[in-house]
Enzyme design. Sequence first.
Site, PDB file in Angstrom:
ATOM      1  N   GLU A 174       0.563  -1.152   0.039  1.00 23.19           N
ATOM      2  CA  GLU A 174      -0.032  -0.046   0.126  1.00 23.19           C
ATOM      3  C   GLU A 174       1.072   1.196  -0.166  1.00 23.19           C
ATOM      4  OE1 GLU A 174      -2.693  -0.384   3.130  1.00 23.19           O
ATOM      5  OE2 GLU A 174      -3.803  -2.236   2.531  1.00 23.19           O
TER       6      GLU A 174
ATOM      7  N   ASN B 291       2.242  -5.218  -3.211  1.00 21.55           N
ATOM      8  CA  ASN B 291       0.866  -5.548  -2.745  1.00 21.55           C
ATOM      9  C   ASN B 291      -0.049  -4.251  -2.688  1.00 21.55           C
ATOM     10  OD1 ASN B 291      -1.227  -7.710  -2.046  1.00 21.55           O
ATOM     11  ND2 ASN B 291      -1.123  -6.700  -0.095  1.00 21.55           N
TER      12      ASN B 291
ATOM     13  N   HIS C 270     -10.553  -6.235  -2.422  1.00 21.89           N
ATOM     14  CA  HIS C 270     -11.588  -5.932  -1.343  1.00 21.89           C
ATOM     15  C   HIS C 270     -12.600  -5.142  -2.286  1.00 21.89           C
ATOM     16  CE1 HIS C 270      -9.196  -7.115   1.853  1.00 21.89           C
ATOM     17  NE2 HIS C 270      -8.261  -6.364   1.740  1.00 21.89           N
TER      18      HIS C 270
ATOM     19  N   GLU D  15      -6.245 -10.793  -1.179  1.00 17.91           N
ATOM     20  CA  GLU D  15      -7.090 -10.314   0.112  1.00 17.91           C
ATOM     21  C   GLU D  15      -8.549 -10.298  -0.522  1.00 17.91           C
ATOM     22  OE1 GLU D  15      -5.773  -6.884   2.191  1.00 17.91           O
ATOM     23  OE2 GLU D  15      -3.512  -7.290   1.969  1.00 17.91           O
TER      24      GLU D  15
ATOM     25  N   ASP E  81     -12.435 -10.221  -0.782  1.00 19.11           N
ATOM     26  CA  ASP E  81     -13.518 -10.375   0.023  1.00 19.11           C
ATOM     27  C   ASP E  81     -14.539  -9.408  -0.879  1.00 19.11           C
ATOM     28  OD1 ASP E  81     -12.615  -7.897   0.813  1.00 19.11           O
ATOM     29  OD2 ASP E  81     -12.339  -8.775   2.961  1.00 19.11           O
TER      30      ASP E  81
HETATM   31  O1  G3I Z   1      -4.541  -7.522  19.063  1.00 21.83           O
HETATM   32  C1  G3I Z   1      -5.382  -6.416  19.350  1.00 21.83           C
HETATM   33  C2  G3I Z   1      -5.916  -6.729  20.755  1.00 21.83           C
HETATM   34  O2  G3I Z   1      -4.998  -7.004  21.742  1.00 21.83           O
HETATM   35  C3  G3I Z   1      -6.935  -5.394  21.153  1.00 21.83           C
HETATM   36  O3  G3I Z   1      -7.701  -5.792  22.358  1.00 21.83           O
HETATM   37  C4  G3I Z   1      -7.801  -5.030  20.171  1.00 21.83           C
HETATM   38  C5  G3I Z   1      -8.522  -3.817  20.370  1.00 21.83           C
HETATM   39  O4  G3I Z   1      -9.101  -3.097  19.453  1.00 21.83           O
HETATM   40  O5  G3I Z   1      -7.199  -4.921  19.041  1.00 21.83           O
HETATM   41  C6  G3I Z   1      -6.360  -5.846  18.525  1.00 21.83           C
HETATM   42  O6  G3I Z   1      -5.723  -5.524  17.434  1.00 21.83           O
HETATM   43  C7  G3I Z   1      -6.503  -5.286  16.109  1.00 21.83           C
HETATM   44  C8  G3I Z   1      -5.836  -6.415  15.081  1.00 21.83           C
HETATM   45  O7  G3I Z   1      -6.795  -6.329  13.790  1.00 21.83           O
HETATM   46  C9  G3I Z   1      -6.013  -7.883  15.249  1.00 21.83           C
HETATM   47  O8  G3I Z   1      -7.466  -8.259  15.847  1.00 21.83           O
HETATM   48  C10 G3I Z   1      -6.309  -3.971  15.813  1.00 21.83           C
HETATM   49  O9  G3I Z   1      -7.007  -3.259  16.509  1.00 21.83           O
HETATM   50  C11 G3I Z   1      -7.157  -3.804  14.450  1.00 21.83           C
HETATM   51  O10 G3I Z   1      -6.648  -2.571  13.784  1.00 21.83           O
HETATM   52  C12 G3I Z   1      -6.430  -4.894  13.406  1.00 21.83           C
HETATM   53  O11 G3I Z   1      -7.217  -4.742  12.052  1.00 21.83           O
HETATM   54  C13 G3I Z   1      -6.416  -5.277  11.016  1.00 21.83           C
HETATM   55  C14 G3I Z   1      -5.962  -4.280  10.131  1.00 21.83           C
HETATM   56  O12 G3I Z   1      -5.812  -4.976   8.991  1.00 21.83           O
HETATM   57  C15 G3I Z   1      -5.027  -3.198  10.406  1.00 21.83           C
HETATM   58  O13 G3I Z   1      -5.001  -2.344   9.584  1.00 21.83           O
HETATM   59  C16 G3I Z   1      -7.294  -6.552  10.540  1.00 21.83           C
HETATM   60  O14 G3I Z   1      -7.515  -7.615  11.630  1.00 21.83           O
HETATM   61  C17 G3I Z   1      -6.824  -6.999   9.097  1.00 21.83           C
HETATM   62  O15 G3I Z   1      -7.821  -7.868   8.531  1.00 21.83           O
HETATM   63  C18 G3I Z   1      -6.354  -5.749   8.236  1.00 21.83           C
HETATM   64  O16 G3I Z   1      -5.873  -6.585   7.072  1.00 21.83           O
HETATM   65  C19 G3I Z   1      -5.480  -5.496   6.013  1.00 21.83           C
HETATM   66  C20 G3I Z   1      -4.159  -5.782   5.371  1.00 21.83           C
HETATM   67  O17 G3I Z   1      -3.169  -6.162   6.212  1.00 21.83           O
HETATM   68  C21 G3I Z   1      -3.870  -5.027   4.265  1.00 21.83           C
HETATM   69  N1  G3I Z   1      -4.903  -4.865   3.299  1.00 21.83           N
HETATM   70  C22 G3I Z   1      -6.017  -4.292   4.000  1.00 21.83           C
HETATM   71  C23 G3I Z   1      -6.597  -5.313   4.947  1.00 21.83           C
HETATM   72  C24 G3I Z   1      -8.016  -4.733   5.649  1.00 21.83           C
HETATM   73  O18 G3I Z   1      -7.763  -3.676   6.345  1.00 21.83           O
END
Ligand code: G3I
Length: 340
Positions: A165, A208, A245, A273, A275
Amino acid sequence: MRSSPRSGRRRLPALALLAAAVLALPQAAAAAPATAQADTLGAQAALSGRYFGAAVAAGRLGDSTYAGIVDREFSSVTAENEMKWDTLEPSRGSFNFGPGDRIADRALARGQKVRGHTLVWHSQLPGWVNSTRDANTLRTVMNNHITTVMNHYRGKIHSWDVVNEAFADGGSGGLRGSVFRDVLGDGFLEEAFRTARQADPSAKLCYNDYNIENWTDAKTQGVYRMVRDFKARGVPIDCVGLQSHFGTGGPPASFQTTISSFAALGVDVQLTELDIEGASQAAYSSAVRACMNVARCTGITVWGVRDSDSWRTGQNPLLFDNGGNKKPAYHSVMSVLGGA
Ligand code: G3I
């Protein structure tokens, strides 16, 4: 994997028809004869030499329904968050490979491939990197991160998202602002790919991004120009990841053109990715068909397993419902992959 049950009497005409059909099809589709059938997404995709993967979260692997689907259906896994910089190197030089290893080792033990996601990204980046404003220091930090992580996973990762990105949304076609771009200049991309090649020559090196699926978009064209430039100058790059996406309508009409245009530059393309909001059968079919129609579209990863696992809360964008049942789109995808 099993063959389509057919009697000997019906086989000859069926083969003749198949031969005629194969002659009329592009190379990749020809590798997946319509009669070949398998029971799972991964096995079915393998019949045309492709992988079919999913993003996996380490914290969900204790859920037997989730783990059962992951193990049964997919031939590749991507760590959804566990190989990102904030998890792997939360403070300088201090590496935490535990969660990423859990996903990778589990997959490899079951014969699944692993995608690496992601080495250099402006998001999920620890504060200490963001506040590094000296160019020489940041260059050392970036290269050390790439080298240490790729050395750790050397030989275990089929493709790495080396940079994720980096391009801006909107009409500029240029890079977005980030600590890497702002401190090191646009050349950080090239440096990251050169460092990555040295660290693990066996891994495919991918760029990516999202919103680069519509061929005429400025962002797509910007990435295309970068890949063309890299190939012309011998900067190592092996693949482009189209995150894919999508909204309810699925991919844009030009999706296959985008895939084939990148492929024509001499790189693989992977849908990394996938969906789709609402997961309509038509939208999933169209996305998967576009990949199947291009020989160098080598694999597809869906970004999660059940709808309840998705980052797109409430949009039901995946192939399994909250109970782990196959949704209609699952069957459409199997069909387009050449299966039952
Ligand atoms: O692990 C912590 C946890 O300890 C805490 O309690 C909780 C509270 O919010 O947060 C948890 O972390 C989260 C993490 O996912 C794991 O679940 C983060 O807040 C959350 O921001 C994070 O989101 C991820 C996101 O990327 C971050 O940018 C998504 O799961 C993940 O699916 C998403 O994936 C991205 C790709 O890497 C890049 N392309 C876009 C895609 C979708 O956004």
